[in-house]
Design a protein around this motif. Structure first.
Motif, PDB file in Angstrom:
ATOM      1  N   THR A   1      60.185  73.258  36.712  1.00 19.57           N
ATOM      2  CA  THR A   1      61.314  73.808  37.466  1.00 19.57           C
ATOM      3  C   THR A   1      62.612  73.614  36.701  1.00 19.57           C
ATOM      4  OG1 THR A   1      60.128  73.057  39.402  1.00 19.57           O
ATOM      5  CG2 THR A   1      62.332  73.867  39.735  1.00 19.57           C
ATOM      6  N   ASP A   2      62.734  72.460  36.044  1.00 17.77           N
ATOM      7  CA  ASP A   2      63.862  72.225  35.148  1.00 17.77           C
ATOM      8  C   ASP A   2      63.296  71.983  33.768  1.00 17.77           C
ATOM      9  OD1 ASP A   2      65.870  72.228  37.177  1.00 17.77           O
ATOM     10  OD2 ASP A   2      65.003  70.337  37.826  1.00 17.77           O
ATOM     11  N   ASN A   3      63.567  72.899  32.871  1.00 18.63           N
ATOM     12  CA  ASN A   3      62.967  72.787  31.549  1.00 18.63           C
ATOM     13  C   ASN A   3      63.898  72.095  30.579  1.00 18.63           C
ATOM     14  OD1 ASN A   3      60.386  74.239  31.796  1.00 18.63           O
ATOM     15  ND2 ASN A   3      61.759  75.840  32.508  1.00 18.63           N
ATOM     16  N   TYR A   4      63.322  71.230  29.758  1.00 14.77           N
ATOM     17  CA  TYR A   4      64.108  70.483  28.793  1.00 14.77           C
ATOM     18  C   TYR A   4      63.630  70.776  27.380  1.00 14.77           C
ATOM     19  CZ  TYR A   4      66.205  67.625  32.408  1.00 14.77           C
ATOM     20  OH  TYR A   4      66.913  67.187  33.491  1.00 14.77           O
ATOM     21  N   ILE A   5      64.553  70.644  26.431  1.00 13.58           N
ATOM     22  CA  ILE A   5      64.229  70.799  25.022  1.00 13.58           C
ATOM     23  C   ILE A   5      64.722  69.535  24.335  1.00 13.58           C
ATOM     24  CG2 ILE A   5      64.837  72.090  22.954  1.00 13.58           C
ATOM     25  CD1 ILE A   5      65.326  74.443  24.974  1.00 13.58           C
ATOM     26  N   THR A   6      63.911  68.962  23.468  1.00 10.69           N
ATOM     27  CA  THR A   6      64.368  67.799  22.724  1.00 10.69           C
ATOM     28  C   THR A   6      64.714  68.222  21.310  1.00 10.69           C
ATOM     29  OG1 THR A   6      62.738  66.580  23.989  1.00 10.69           O
ATOM     30  CG2 THR A   6      63.828  65.408  22.227  1.00 10.69           C
ATOM     31  N   ILE A   7      65.848  67.777  20.804  1.00 10.35           N
ATOM     32  CA  ILE A   7      66.249  68.136  19.443  1.00 10.35           C
ATOM     33  C   ILE A   7      66.414  66.880  18.612  1.00 10.35           C
ATOM     34  CG2 ILE A   7      67.342  70.306  20.053  1.00 10.35           C
ATOM     35  CD1 ILE A   7      69.997  68.933  20.040  1.00 10.35           C
ATOM     36  N   ASN A   8      66.347  67.040  17.293  1.00  4.13           N
ATOM     37  CA  ASN A   8      66.328  65.869  16.419  1.00  4.13           C
ATOM     38  C   ASN A   8      67.722  65.451  15.964  1.00  4.13           C
ATOM     39  OD1 ASN A   8      66.891  67.924  14.692  1.00  4.13           O
ATOM     40  ND2 ASN A   8      65.578  67.182  13.055  1.00  4.13           N
ATOM     41  N   ARG A   9      68.729  65.682  16.754  1.00  4.53           N
ATOM     42  CA  ARG A   9      70.062  65.174  16.446  1.00  4.53           C
ATOM     43  C   ARG A   9      70.553  64.373  17.626  1.00  4.53           C
ATOM     44  NH1 ARG A   9      72.407  67.724  11.573  1.00  4.53           N
ATOM     45  NH2 ARG A   9      70.404  68.284  10.715  1.00  4.53           N
ATOM     46  N   GLY A  10      71.344  63.327  17.357  1.00  6.43           N
ATOM     47  CA  GLY A  10      71.841  62.518  18.460  1.00  6.43           C
ATOM     48  C   GLY A  10      73.285  62.149  18.247  1.00  6.43           C
ATOM     49  N   SER A  11      73.697  61.076  18.898  1.00  7.21           N
ATOM     50  CA  SER A  11      75.112  60.713  18.845  1.00  7.21           C
ATOM     51  C   SER A  11      75.550  60.329  17.428  1.00  7.21           C
ATOM     52  CB  SER A  11      75.374  59.570  19.812  1.00  7.21           C
ATOM     53  OG  SER A  11      74.497  58.506  19.554  1.00  7.21           O
ATOM     54  N   ASN A  12      74.599  59.882  16.591  1.00  6.48           N
ATOM     55  CA  ASN A  12      74.970  59.576  15.204  1.00  6.48           C
ATOM     56  C   ASN A  12      75.416  60.823  14.455  1.00  6.48           C
ATOM     57  OD1 ASN A  12      74.311  57.028  15.682  1.00  6.48           O
ATOM     58  ND2 ASN A  12      72.620  56.868  14.234  1.00  6.48           N
ATOM     59  N   ASP A  13      74.916  61.985  14.865  1.00  5.25           N
ATOM     60  CA  ASP A  13      75.297  63.221  14.205  1.00  5.25           C
ATOM     61  C   ASP A  13      76.453  63.913  14.924  1.00  5.25           C
ATOM     62  OD1 ASP A  13      72.914  63.146  12.409  1.00  5.25           O
ATOM     63  OD2 ASP A  13      71.923  63.272  14.335  1.00  5.25           O
ATOM     64  N   GLY A  14      76.997  63.254  15.926  1.00  6.94           N
ATOM     65  CA  GLY A  14      78.149  63.835  16.595  1.00  6.94           C
ATOM     66  C   GLY A  14      77.826  64.631  17.828  1.00  6.94           C
ATOM     67  N   ILE A  15      76.580  64.560  18.296  1.00  6.60           N
ATOM     68  CA  ILE A  15      76.235  65.286  19.510  1.00  6.60           C
ATOM     69  C   ILE A  15      76.705  64.473  20.720  1.00  6.60           C
ATOM     70  CG2 ILE A  15      74.354  66.348  20.790  1.00  6.60           C
ATOM     71  CD1 ILE A  15      74.358  67.495  18.126  1.00  6.60           C
ATOM     72  N   ALA A  16      77.262  65.111  21.689  1.00  7.68           N
ATOM     73  CA  ALA A  16      77.675  64.422  22.910  1.00  7.68           C
ATOM     74  C   ALA A  16      77.183  65.204  24.112  1.00  7.68           C
ATOM     75  CB  ALA A  16      79.197  64.287  22.960  1.00  7.68           C
ATOM     76  N   LYS A  17      77.270  64.583  25.265  1.00  5.19           N
ATOM     77  CA  LYS A  17      76.806  65.245  26.483  1.00  5.19           C
ATOM     78  C   LYS A  17      77.626  66.488  26.764  1.00  5.19           C
ATOM     79  CE  LYS A  17      74.860  61.326  28.879  1.00  5.19           C
ATOM     80  NZ  LYS A  17      74.780  60.545  30.085  1.00  5.19           N
ATOM     81  N   ASN A  18      76.982  67.453  27.435  1.00  6.41           N
ATOM     82  CA  ASN A  18      77.626  68.677  27.895  1.00  6.41           C
ATOM     83  C   ASN A  18      78.070  69.623  26.786  1.00  6.41           C
ATOM     84  OD1 ASN A  18      77.298  68.084  30.554  1.00  6.41           O
ATOM     85  ND2 ASN A  18      79.207  66.932  30.674  1.00  6.41           N
TER      86      ASN A  18
END
Lengths: 181, 284
Positions: free
Chosen positions: B129-146
């Motif tokens: 019902t709620d689909n998620y995708i996981t990606i290989n970048r995180g906060s170390n690469d500058g990704i933030a919520k929203n």
């Protein structure tokens, strides 16, 4: 093999099977807009179904919780799978004692399987708990009873394929020789 | 006291069962809010690692398809560059002229608005019902919520959980997410998903007098979290709602969610400023 090591191994195998293979298969029975929903079979409850007979209920509950949370972590559904898994872990003992002719304590050192229970009782046992699991899970996931037909459709389709995969798993991983593990 | 202990011993299983169920319900409740919990999500270190290992193996089977899609995207971008070249900026620079020398409001603000980061999709689902995708970048690469996430062909979703090396993205195939969209002529509406078909999106809140043809494109609106004018999909059919004067438009999603391989995470540098302003005016 030690019963603990065996179950830990089975836990890993079932989780990996569920997460890495079955979650990637998007089953759709026919392909139309507004047609059949996409669904995936869930075989991980099999881990709870196959735990030894003498496992106490609290042990089942905690193992069910761990199993559910692990699957939840992989599928981003925090708590939904755990909720359904705990329910079937709680009801497992009652269903088993209702289905088996003898008292549960007499099956010492054994585990539910097609060899110890026979095909028919085992299928009834697993089908009952899996239907329950799917129903609870999909109810929580959709969280509205307004389209009840859609819910039933999803539960039925998922249940049939889950059972198919569970039977395949049992045929693959049950030892045919007479030596009992 | 003794009775109490006896009671607990007698109903120990039932009590444990209830406690665990309550824990689960609390967890579900927490994820349904926007903040969510980051630990029980596929952005966590262990599950991220498992998904990454799997994606490393499966990756090679999709290389050909990915090449084709990258070529298509390159061609599209080249076309855009060419169309930009053809504008004579000197002639069109009316906005440069200040009406009053003291008025500074009319000079062009260089909105270096968006930063694009590429990321590889290491896990993907289309059936929940709620689909998620996981990606290989995180906060170390500058990704933030929203932050907004798009693919080469259309929009994908919004970053929901972040860990140092992974992030999980809630895709537009989710009941939790609405995206502002506009038709070719600028009519606004928003996109929802009906939780059934992974390729079909629904655009609602479009007045019935708008004539929409089959095959028309729908783009993101200016005020969505996505950068404007990203393709969302093409119109498949329209349906008038009898209750009010709106119509529903069914779209074929331009992103193929079944074989997402690479996505772009868009950081909008201005969005914090915008949000602060909107929040402060909303409070009054």
């Amino acid at each position: 093999m030690n019963v603990y090591i065996k179950n830990i191994l089975r836990f890993c195998i079932i989780i990996l099977l569920q997460v890495l293979i079955l979650n990637k298969i998007n089953l759709r029975w026919w392909n139309e807009p507004s047609g059949f929903p996409v669904f995936i079979p869930y075989v991980y409850p099999l881990f709870i179904l196959l735990l030894p007979f003498e496992t106490p209920v609290w042990g089942l509950l905690i193992l069910g919780f761990i199993l559910g949370i692990t699957v939840d972590t992989f599928m981003n559904t925090a708590g939904m799978h755990a909720c359904a898994a705990i329910l079937i872990a709680y009801l497992r003992t009652n269903v088993l004692s209702a289905l088996l002719p003898r008292n549960l304590s007499e099956y010492d050192g054994l585990q539910p399987s097609i060899k110890t229970m026979g095909w028919m009782p085992f299928l009834v046992y697993s089908a009952f708990l899996i239907v329950l699991h799917h129903f609870v899970f999909f109810t929580i996931e959709l969280w509205n009873l307004s389209n009840f037909g859609f819910l039933l459709l999803k539960v039925t389709a998922s249940f049939l394929t889950s059972m198919l995969f569970i039977i395949v798993y049992l045929l693959l991983f049950t030892r045919q020789s007479s030596s009992r593990v | 006291m003794r009775n109490f202990i006896l009671f607990i011993r007698r109903f120990f299983n039932l009590i444990l069962f209830l406690i665990l169920e309550i824990v689960c319900i609390v967890l579900i409740e927490h994820t349904n809010t926007l903040q969510g919990n980051d630990i029980i999500s596929s952005a966590n270190t262990v599950s991220g690692l498992v998904y990454k290992k799997q994606s490393d193996v499966v990756y090679y089977f999709g290389l050909r398809k990915m090449n084709d899609s990258l070529l298509n995207e390159n061609a599209f971008l080249r076309k855009q560059i060419d169309s930009l070249h053809s504008i004579d900026t000197l002639k069109d620079s009316l906005v440069h002229r200040k009406i009053y020398p003291t008025d500074t409001s009319l000079h062009i603000v260089k909105f270096a608005d968006y930063i694009y980061r590429t990321a590889r999709v290491i896990n993907n689902s289309t059936n929940a019902t709620d689909n998620y995708i996981t990606i290989n970048r995180g906060s170390n690469d500058g990704i933030a919520k929203n932050m907004a996430v798009i693919s080469g062909t259309g929009i994908v979703g919004r970053v929901e959980h972040v860990s140092p090396h992974f992030a999980s993205v809630i895709s537009i195939l989710s009941s939790k997410q609405k995206v502002s969209a506009k038709l070719k002529n600028g009519t606004n509406g928003y996109i929802i998903w009906d939780e059934k078909q992974p390729d079909v999106l629904i655009m609602t809140d479009v007045p019935q007098q708008e004539k929409v043809k089959k095959g028309d494109s729908v783009f993101t609106a200016v005020f969505s979290i996505f950068s404007p004018d990203i393709l969302i999909g093409t119109v498949v059919k329209t349906e008038a709602i009898k209750k009010n004067t709106m119509q529903q438009i069914y779209l074929q999603s331009s992103t193929n969610f079944h074989n997402l391989q690479y996505v772009y995470v868009i950081e909008n540098k201005m969005i914090m400023e915008k949000k602060k302003l909107e929040d402060s005016s909303g409070k009054k």
